[in-house]
Scaffold this motif. Structure first.
Motif, mmCIF file in Angstrom:
data_model
loop_
_atom_site.group_PDB
_atom_site.id
_atom_site.type_symbol
_atom_site.label_atom_id
_atom_site.label_comp_id
_atom_site.label_asym_id
_atom_site.label_seq_id
_atom_site.Cartn_x
_atom_site.Cartn_y
_atom_site.Cartn_z
ATOM 1 N N ILE A 132 -6.797 8.646 -3.815
ATOM 2 C CA ILE A 132 -6.620 7.916 -2.559
ATOM 3 C C ILE A 132 -7.930 7.195 -2.276
ATOM 4 N N LYS A 133 -8.009 5.940 -2.684
ATOM 5 C CA LYS A 133 -9.263 5.189 -2.585
ATOM 6 C C LYS A 133 -9.448 4.553 -1.213
ATOM 7 N N ASN A 134 -8.371 4.085 -0.634
ATOM 8 C CA ASN A 134 -8.474 3.435 0.673
ATOM 9 C C ASN A 134 -7.554 4.141 1.652
ATOM 10 N N PRO A 135 -8.082 5.079 2.431
ATOM 11 C CA PRO A 135 -7.218 5.839 3.354
ATOM 12 C C PRO A 135 -6.611 4.977 4.455
ATOM 13 N N ARG A 136 -7.179 3.784 4.676
ATOM 14 C CA ARG A 136 -6.620 2.903 5.702
ATOM 15 C C ARG A 136 -5.249 2.368 5.299
ATOM 16 N N THR A 137 -5.029 2.166 4.019
ATOM 17 C CA THR A 137 -3.807 1.494 3.574
ATOM 18 C C THR A 137 -2.914 2.343 2.685
ATOM 19 N N ASP A 138 -3.418 3.424 2.144
ATOM 20 C CA ASP A 138 -2.643 4.233 1.216
ATOM 21 C C ASP A 138 -1.526 4.958 1.959
ATOM 22 N N LYS A 139 -0.297 4.781 1.513
ATOM 23 C CA LYS A 139 0.861 5.363 2.186
ATOM 24 C C LYS A 139 1.031 6.853 1.901
ATOM 25 N N ARG A 140 0.206 7.402 1.019
ATOM 26 C CA ARG A 140 0.306 8.828 0.703
ATOM 27 C C ARG A 140 -0.445 9.704 1.691
#
Length: 205
Positions: A132-140
């Motif tokens: 999960i590199k970008n927590p702002r956009t990652d839907k996981r």
């Protein structure tokens, strides 16, 4: 210190710059924006926790081995667990809670951002293990304010998520140290209370 609403503040400043060029003067309603000031003694910061969908395809043993490179892992007997001190992270996995205690010399304690528990979780677990590199956009990943209680993490991991992480609240001093260093907080690091009532104001310029 801008504790919340920095995107709205930046948008207001951008709009003001546009209007200045249009009317050729630095005065008018576009120079103002709605805000509220709290003394820090009246603000409370509570925890901001995470739940994720595990798509790593790691076995339970492989996952624990990966985490154990930087953390000491202790399985808790409680049905809910919330860490009470920094550098301890609660993890709910397959119905059990674990305390993840950061081992020595894993982060730069002189860096006001890197030493935050939200950054530690992101840099040592979420990105390298779960990608999960970008927590702002990652839907996981989803974020749950501590105002909802640790029970909310239990419910989400029983319903639609796989793993929950509970964090200690960021302190006011930590927040100020990051701002004084001209740095930005990691996303979803703070849940402020009290919150203002929501409303909608429409004004014709």
């Amino acid at each position: 210190y801008v504790a919340d609403g920095h995107h709205r503040l930046a948008a207001a400043a951008s709009y003001a710059r546009v209007r200045r060029k249009e009317v050729f003067k630095e005065e008018g309603e576009y120079e103002d924006f709605l805000g509220v000031i709290f003394p820090k003694s009246d603000l409370n910061i509570i925890d901001y926790n995470r739940v994720i969908q595990d798509e790593s395809e790691l076995s339970e043993e492989a996952l624990m081995n990966a985490i154990e490179k930087q953390f000491n892992i202790t399985q808790m007997k409680e049905q809910t667990y919330h860490p009470s001190r920094p550098h301890h992270i609660g993890m709910r996995y397959k119905g059990s809670w674990y305390n993840l205690s950061l081992k020595d010399n894993q982060v730069n304690e002189k860096d006001p951002v890197a030493r935050l528990d939200t950054a530690i979780l992101q840099d040592l677990i979420l990105e390298p293990i779960f990608h999960i590199k970008n927590p702002r956009t990652d839907k996981r990943i989803d974020f749950i304010g501590g105002i909802k209680g640790i029970e909310a993490l239990n419910r989400r991991t029983d319903e639609d998520m796989d793993i929950a992480f509970a964090l200690c609240p960021t302190t006011m001093d930590e927040l100020i140290q990051v701002a004084d260093a001209n740095r930005l907080m990691p996303p979803k690091s703070t849940w402020f209370e009290p919150k203002l009532r929501s409303g909608l104001f429409i004004h014709r310029f």
